[in-house]
Design a protein around this motif. Structure first.
Motif, PDB file in Angstrom:
ATOM      1  N   GLY A   1       1.007  -1.158   0.246  1.00 21.48           N
ATOM      2  CA  GLY A   1      -0.049   0.038   0.062  1.00 21.48           C
ATOM      3  C   GLY A   1       0.913   1.148   0.033  1.00 21.48           C
ATOM      4  N   LYS A   2       0.174   2.198   0.668  1.00 23.07           N
ATOM      5  CA  LYS A   2       1.151   3.322   0.748  1.00 23.07           C
ATOM      6  C   LYS A   2       2.383   3.372   1.494  1.00 23.07           C
ATOM      7  N   ASN A   3       3.591   3.699   0.868  1.00 22.25           N
ATOM      8  CA  ASN A   3       4.865   3.356   1.460  1.00 22.25           C
ATOM      9  C   ASN A   3       5.400   4.877   1.753  1.00 22.25           C
ATOM     10  N   ALA A   4       5.487   5.221   3.159  1.00 20.62           N
ATOM     11  CA  ALA A   4       5.893   6.254   3.472  1.00 20.62           C
ATOM     12  C   ALA A   4       7.375   6.348   3.433  1.00 20.62           C
ATOM     13  N   LEU A   5       8.278   5.515   3.066  1.00 22.83           N
ATOM     14  CA  LEU A   5       9.634   5.386   3.013  1.00 22.83           C
ATOM     15  C   LEU A   5      10.083   5.091   1.545  1.00 22.83           C
ATOM     16  N   GLU A   6       9.247   5.493   0.761  1.00 26.27           N
ATOM     17  CA  GLU A   6       9.512   5.384  -0.818  1.00 26.27           C
ATOM     18  C   GLU A   6      11.046   6.158  -1.214  1.00 26.27           C
ATOM     19  N   ASN A   7      11.406   7.006  -0.349  1.00 25.51           N
ATOM     20  CA  ASN A   7      12.484   7.614  -0.690  1.00 25.51           C
ATOM     21  C   ASN A   7      13.692   6.601  -0.494  1.00 25.51           C
ATOM     22  N   PHE A   8      13.404   5.533   0.337  1.00 23.96           N
ATOM     23  CA  PHE A   8      14.679   4.713   0.516  1.00 23.96           C
ATOM     24  C   PHE A   8      15.114   3.938  -0.944  1.00 23.96           C
ATOM     25  N   ASP A   9      16.395   3.764  -0.930  1.00 24.76           N
ATOM     26  CA  ASP A   9      16.790   2.802  -2.088  1.00 24.76           C
ATOM     27  C   ASP A   9      16.455   1.412  -1.729  1.00 24.76           C
ATOM     28  N   THR A  10      15.668   0.656  -2.624  1.00 23.60           N
ATOM     29  CA  THR A  10      15.214  -0.625  -2.143  1.00 23.60           C
ATOM     30  C   THR A  10      16.300  -1.692  -2.891  1.00 23.60           C
ATOM     31  N   TYR A  11      16.649  -2.618  -2.230  1.00 25.47           N
ATOM     32  CA  TYR A  11      17.402  -3.846  -2.675  1.00 25.47           C
ATOM     33  C   TYR A  11      16.757  -5.364  -2.098  1.00 25.47           C
ATOM     34  N   CYS A  12      16.685  -6.089  -3.197  1.00 25.80           N
ATOM     35  CA  CYS A  12      16.437  -7.394  -2.786  1.00 25.80           C
ATOM     36  C   CYS A  12      17.333  -8.606  -2.924  1.00 25.80           C
ATOM     37  N   ASN A  13      17.334  -9.434  -1.985  1.00 27.98           N
ATOM     38  CA  ASN A  13      18.273 -10.451  -2.093  1.00 27.98           C
ATOM     39  C   ASN A  13      17.915 -11.443  -3.370  1.00 27.98           C
ATOM     40  N   LEU A  14      18.776 -11.934  -4.339  1.00 25.24           N
ATOM     41  CA  LEU A  14      18.436 -12.881  -4.987  1.00 25.24           C
ATOM     42  C   LEU A  14      18.413 -14.148  -4.315  1.00 25.24           C
ATOM     43  N   HIS A  15      17.728 -15.139  -5.245  1.00 22.70           N
ATOM     44  CA  HIS A  15      17.599 -16.300  -4.809  1.00 22.70           C
ATOM     45  C   HIS A  15      18.841 -17.175  -4.938  1.00 22.70           C
ATOM     46  N   PHE A  16      19.101 -18.154  -4.015  1.00 25.97           N
ATOM     47  CA  PHE A  16      20.156 -19.109  -4.664  1.00 25.97           C
ATOM     48  C   PHE A  16      20.045 -19.762  -6.197  1.00 25.97           C
ATOM     49  N   THR A  17      20.947 -19.833  -6.782  1.00 28.85           N
ATOM     50  CA  THR A  17      20.948 -20.439  -8.188  1.00 28.85           C
ATOM     51  C   THR A  17      21.812 -21.744  -8.233  1.00 28.85           C
ATOM     52  N   TYR A  18      21.385 -22.450  -9.335  1.00 27.70           N
ATOM     53  CA  TYR A  18      21.925 -23.752  -9.411  1.00 27.70           C
ATOM     54  C   TYR A  18      22.948 -23.894 -10.686  1.00 27.70           C
ATOM     55  N   GLY A  19      23.581 -22.786 -11.034  1.00 25.02           N
ATOM     56  CA  GLY A  19      24.468 -23.118 -11.807  1.00 25.02           C
ATOM     57  C   GLY A  19      23.847 -22.891 -13.275  1.00 25.02           C
ATOM     58  N   GLU A  20      22.806 -22.399 -13.756  1.00 29.66           N
ATOM     59  CA  GLU A  20      22.104 -22.485 -14.944  1.00 29.66           C
ATOM     60  C   GLU A  20      22.242 -21.025 -15.536  1.00 29.66           C
ATOM     61  N   ALA A  21      22.347 -20.927 -16.669  1.00 35.26           N
ATOM     62  CA  ALA A  21      22.330 -19.846 -17.773  1.00 35.26           C
ATOM     63  C   ALA A  21      23.155 -18.772 -16.909  1.00 35.26           C
ATOM     64  N   GLN A  22      24.394 -19.046 -17.011  1.00 33.95           N
ATOM     65  CA  GLN A  22      25.643 -18.092 -16.741  1.00 33.95           C
ATOM     66  C   GLN A  22      25.420 -17.975 -15.060  1.00 33.95           C
ATOM     67  N   THR A  23      24.835 -18.446 -14.324  1.00 31.84           N
ATOM     68  CA  THR A  23      25.010 -18.315 -12.929  1.00 31.84           C
ATOM     69  C   THR A  23      25.747 -19.205 -12.165  1.00 31.84           C
ATOM     70  N   GLN A  24      26.090 -19.002 -10.925  1.00 29.59           N
ATOM     71  CA  GLN A  24      26.888 -19.921 -10.167  1.00 29.59           C
ATOM     72  C   GLN A  24      25.985 -20.718  -9.423  1.00 29.59           C
ATOM     73  N   ASP A  25      26.620 -21.965  -9.088  1.00 34.21           N
ATOM     74  CA  ASP A  25      25.947 -22.831  -8.322  1.00 34.21           C
ATOM     75  C   ASP A  25      25.846 -22.633  -6.782  1.00 34.21           C
ATOM     76  N   ARG A  26      24.944 -21.738  -6.407  1.00 35.27           N
ATOM     77  CA  ARG A  26      24.822 -21.149  -4.784  1.00 35.27           C
ATOM     78  C   ARG A  26      24.397 -21.953  -4.253  1.00 35.27           C
ATOM     79  N   VAL A  27      23.587 -23.056  -4.481  1.00 30.85           N
ATOM     80  CA  VAL A  27      22.832 -23.936  -3.904  1.00 30.85           C
ATOM     81  C   VAL A  27      23.898 -25.032  -3.619  1.00 30.85           C
ATOM     82  N   GLY A  28      24.711 -25.670  -4.629  1.00 36.63           N
ATOM     83  CA  GLY A  28      25.587 -26.713  -4.163  1.00 36.63           C
ATOM     84  C   GLY A  28      26.603 -26.011  -3.367  1.00 36.63           C
ATOM     85  N   GLN A  29      27.126 -24.873  -3.138  1.00 37.18           N
ATOM     86  CA  GLN A  29      28.005 -24.277  -2.508  1.00 37.18           C
ATOM     87  C   GLN A  29      27.442 -24.409  -0.874  1.00 37.18           C
TER      88      GLN A  29
END
Length: 975
Positions: free
Chosen positions: A375-403
């Motif tokens: 809904g209304k976000n009173a903190l919309e002036n924040f720079d917002t970041y999301c953690n990426l999920h772990f990856t499996y080494g597909e499509a040029q990504t590292q195998d973070r799940v395996g690590q």
């Protein structure tokens, strides 16, 4: 010729001119409205982008403008300031064809930060001016600073206590940072560094639907692929060095789903600050505030605890506040969603806390997505970041799940390898997708280590296996029978459900409340819950002094709550559980705190299929009786639910409906492609990402092969090949075909670049980009194609030479500037004018002047016949006097009466910014006639701005409140 001056007076005059221009161009100048209106035709401004302001006027009009707000500059002083902007600060581009013989000044200002971040721009102005000043100028100024040095060396300054604040912060952190709560109870402990696998992050763009400056070209981006909503992607080290190390922002939010690694990242940030800077990380679990403000908590709780003092002397409190004033403190605020407050008001409450000396801190907070985007976000002036999920080494990504698995099973590699092999089996795709989440992967590893058994198929079954494993794991120390386990699970379910339904502190449970459900600590159930670790004491109430408990993790509280629900009608009508108040009525499907509970309930294997089917059908056929705004929300929840209820008979139908809302449809009678208003598009986009992945892939493949709209074919193919199923061959084939047949150069360029991102080194994509560069007559397309080619291959000679040519000789100055930035990015250089902070400050008036200003604005609204003037004055009036009826009524009437599409959009954006809760029902009553039952589906987009405003009200009101407002004149009662 007089020598240029760079001293304090020249700086002061130049700063005054810059501040006045920004206030004028941002519609935020505080002065006599009549005098300002007289100047408006003479001073033309246009925002070419968020950081580029074009001005056309004459010096004498700028002279008059500076006199409206403060002391008036002379014409020579203004010319001097403009020259300093150009030759000293290098932020002014002179657009005049000839610099002599004309009074008219036509120039472009290149700001450091975004247009409304005046405070940050002025602060950067000060820094740039001082850093560029010649040494001789600095020496002259230094001679006048004796008094300042004397003040700094005064007895008052030296009387402040000498404390090692960083060591104090380090000691306080050591008592709070977790290592691994999943294993420490049985002695299998991991250091944070041993098992930690760094996740990448993405910076999220501010939602276009929330912005007030969206151009028609940007508006089309509402329909673009998912990852185009990303500003930038960072790996862990890049985020630490670039964003934190360079202090690019003073306000950062890390958001994500439960268990996405938000708290762990915040812990890593705290440790990095201690090891690499002299700054002070102050960790606050927001659930601990217990109704206090941040200022109160820091002085009354955090400081005494950190110093191990019952009472802290005032001089130490002052010294602590001084650390904030100096900008040394980083407030690390964990778990917004666990605050003791209604979820709809949480972000506004935090915004109200970040004022005064507390507001001088750099702030990083963590939040669940449903709170941040709810809904209304009173903190919309924040720079917002999301953690990426772990990856499996597909499509040029590292195998973070395996690590992660390798680190978890570092003492038994064969067992870890067996788990990796099992996850790679085709029939394990669903659970494989589920455990990309760090918490769920840790749960899986723990279960595998204990049982080495079958893998679960849903989140609920994963938690169920863990619960069963816990009992077996603790059987030697705390033996339990099957009957005792069932009794405890039932009791924990009741406790969890009541806490979420009734308690103000949903995730922090008071001792008396726990006793009411489980009995006293001496009784079997309470004691057993503590022994097994399902409940843990997390503190003491500052108000009552009683103990406070929490579940093992908030997700387990939600799991147990889901286990306690016997009837799906509990979510929709608020009935069906005998220990809840019989008269309690709540549509919990629209309340964010119940979302995970609902999904976990749908994932239960002990709930009959027919029950789940009835619930999904009730959601997809929900009729809200008030314009359909909540129908969409219910449908989006059903779409997310089939990811857990995978055998749902309606799955195909539900996903197809999402695709229609997301990408649009062909209207046979009108013979054109139709789309939905942006809130529906955005809701469908998110729902597609959260629905059953296999079903979504199949439907997207079918849509791509049948769609005749080039834009949406590209859009869907890129989403499929990049996000839903990396490297999908149907997506690649569709993009290759679009590269060859697309009629519009823009689509062809987008398809070629998307193809290269989906299928690295695809020669069709590279050939197409080269051909576009060599043949197009459009500078913008040429630059974009060259930049895309350079991102594929940063050393590509054609890409580099093309960008250099555009940077040197393009006819459009904005293309020249962007080409320079593109080159810098390809070389790995930092863009100096990149937005770093987004703190917006509204100029405050003294109480003695405020009534006079309000009266003048009211008079100005009634006397003006110009719609845009009325809008500006009403908007300013609402800022000075929140809730002002005249301002609200004026803006609301403009939304309905104006025929100017651009003005209607700006007015809606103004309303969204200034509305207070009490005004939301009035908006609904005023605009509801647009959205009667006779309104056709294809007509929605023609009311897109009104629709956005009504959707905004729906996001910030409960369903019951919205329904009541809709029927306020008819007296209809909510079903």
């Amino acid at each position: 010729m007089a020598r240029a001056s760079y001293g304090p007076e020249a700086k002061k005059r130049s700063r005054h001119l810059l501040e006045t221009l920004l206030a004028y161009a941002n519609d935020a100048i505080d002065c006599d409205e009549a005098a300002l209106d007289a100047l408006r035709p003479q001073i033309q401004t246009r925002w070419q982008s968020e950081t580029r302001l074009v001005v056309r006027t004459k010096v004498r009009f700028l002279q008059a403008l500076t006199g409206l707000t403060s002391s008036q500059l002379t014409s020579e002083q203004i010319k001097e300031a403009l020259k300093r902007f150009a030759d000293f600060l290098e932020i002014l581009e002179d657009n005049r064809p000839s610099r002599g013989g004309s009074e008219t000044w036509h120039f472009t200002l290149n700001l450091w930060y975004k247009r409304q971040d005046t405070a940050a721009n002025l602060q950067k102005f000060d820094w740039e001016w001082e850093s560029r000043r010649p040494e001789k100028s600095k020496q002259v100024t230094a001679q006048t600073r004796g008094e300042v040095r004397q003040a700094q060396n005064s007895p008052l300054s030296s009387s402040l206590p000498s404390l090692d604040w960083q060591e104090i912060c380090r000691a306080n952190l050591n008592s709070r940072l977790t290592t691994n709560p999943l294993t420490c109870a049985d002695g299998v402990t991991f250091d944070l560094e041993q098992v930690y696998v760094p996740l990448g992050l993405v910076q999220r763009k501010k939602r276009l639907s929330d912005r007030t400056d969206v151009t028609p070209q940007e508006g089309s981006r509402l329909y673009e692929p998912e990852d185009l909503d990303i500003t930038q992607t960072f790996d862990h080290d890049e985020f630490i060095q670039q964003v934190l190390g360079n202090k690019q922002s003073q306000r950062i939010a890390i958001v994500g789903e439960p268990g996405a690694g938000k708290t762990t990242l915040l812990q890593k940030i705290a440790l990095w600050l201690l090891d690499n800077t002299t700054d002070l990380p102050v960790w606050i679990s927001l659930a601990d505030l217990q109704g206090k403000t941040l200022e109160q908590y820091l002085i009354q709780d955090w400081l005494p605890s950190a110093l191990h003092k019952l009472r802290v002397p005032p001089e130490i409190e002052d010294a602590f506040c001084e650390q904030f004033n100096q900008g040394r403190v980083w407030l690390l605020l964990d778990a917004v969603d666990e605050m003791v407050i209604e979820s709809t008001n949480t972000l506004a409450k935090i915004a109200s806390f970040l004022k005064g000396w507390v507001g001088d801190a750099t702030v990083i907070l963590t939040s669940r997505l449903n709170i941040w985007d709810g809904g209304k976000n009173a903190l919309e002036n924040f720079d917002t970041y999301c953690n990426l999920h772990f990856t499996y080494g597909e499509a040029q990504t590292q195998d973070r799940v395996g690590q992660f698995i390798c680190r978890w099973f570092q003492h038994n590699p064969a067992l870890g390898e067996k788990l990796r092999t099992e996850l790679n089996q085709p029939e394990r795709r669903r659970i494989k997708d589920t455990v990309k989440n760090p918490l769920r992967l840790a749960l899986l590893c723990r279960i595998w280590g204990i049982t080495q058994g079958e893998l679960p198929n849903s989140k609920a079954m994963l938690y169920q296996q863990f619960v069963e494993a816990i009992y077996e794991w603790k059987q030697d120390l705390f033996p339990t029978t099957e009957k005792e386990r069932q009794q405890l699970n039932k009791a924990l379910g009741k406790l969890a459900l009541l806490a979420i339904a009734r308690e103000q502190t949903k995730f922090r449970l008071r001792h008396r409340f726990v006793c009411q459900v489980l009995g006293t600590p001496d009784d079997g159930l309470f004691q057993l819950a503590l022994q097994l670790g399902w409940l843990n004491q997390v503190g003491m109430s500052e108000i009552t002094g009683e103990k406070v408990y929490a579940f093992y993790h908030p997700t387990f509280q939600e799991y147990f709550a889901a286990q306690a629900i016997t009837n799906w009608r509990f979510f929709l009508f608020g009935s069906g559980e005998d220990y809840l108040l019989s008269h309690e009525s709540s549509y919990r499907i629209f309340e964010p705190q119940w979302r995970e509970v609902i999904l976990l309930w749908l994932g239960r294997d002990d709930v009959p299929q027919i029950e789940k089917q009835e619930f999904i059908q009730a959601l997809t056929q929900f009729e809200d009786g008030c314009g359909g705004f909540y129908n969409y929300q219910a449908y989006f929840l059903a779409a997310q639910g089939i990811a857990e209820f995978t055998s749902c008979q309606q799955a195909d139908e539900i996903v197809w409906q999402l695709i229609k809302w997301r990408f649009g449809y062909f209207h046979p009678q009108k013979q054109k492609w139709c789309r939905y208003p942006s809130p529906i598009v955005e809701g469908a986009r998110i729902a597609l990402l959260k629905t059953d992945r296999t079903q979504a892939i199949a439907c997207l493949e079918k849509f791509i092969t049948s769609c005749q709209n080039e834009f949406d074919s590209w859009n869907a193919a890129y989403s499929l090949g990049k996000t839903f199923d990396p490297g999908n061959q149907i997506a690649i084939a569709s993009l290759e075909n679009l590269v060859k047949i697309a009629r519009h150069e823009t689509i062809r360029w987008q398809a070629a670049y998307s193809l290269a991102r989906v299928d690295a080194e695809n020669q069709t994509a590279i050939t197409a980009l080269i051909e576009i560069i060599n043949t197009t007559n459009n500078e913008s397309i040429c630059r974009k194609a060259a930049y895309s080619l350079g991102k594929i291959d940063s050393k590509n000679l054609l890409a580099i030479s093309t960008l250099k040519k555009i940077a040197a000789s393009a006819t459009d100055s904005s293309q020249r500037r962007q080409a320079v930035e593109n080159l810098a990015t390809l070389r790995g250089e930092e863009i100096t004018n990149k937005s770093q902070r987004k703190r917006t400050q509204t100029k405050k008036l003294s109480l003695s002047v405020l009534p006079e200003k309000i009266t003048a604005l009211i008079r100005g609204i009634s006397s003006s016949d110009d719609e845009d003037t009325k809008r500006r004055r009403a908007y300013k009036l609402a800022q000075f006097d929140p809730g002002n009826t005249i301002a609200f009524t004026t803006l609301l009437q403009l939304v309905k009466s104006t025929q100017n599409i651009s003005l209607r959009k700006r007015t809606v954006d103004n309303l969204k910014e200034i509305l207070i809760d009490e005004q939301l029902p009035k908006v609904i009553v005023y605009l509801k006639d647009y959205f009667t039952d006779t309104l056709q589906e294809h007509e929605l987009e023609s009311h897109r701005d009104d629709y956005k405003l009504m959707w905004y009200c729906a996001e910030n009101m409960t369903y019951q409140e919205f329904y009541q407002a809709w029927h306020s004149q008819s007296g209809t009662v909510i079903p």
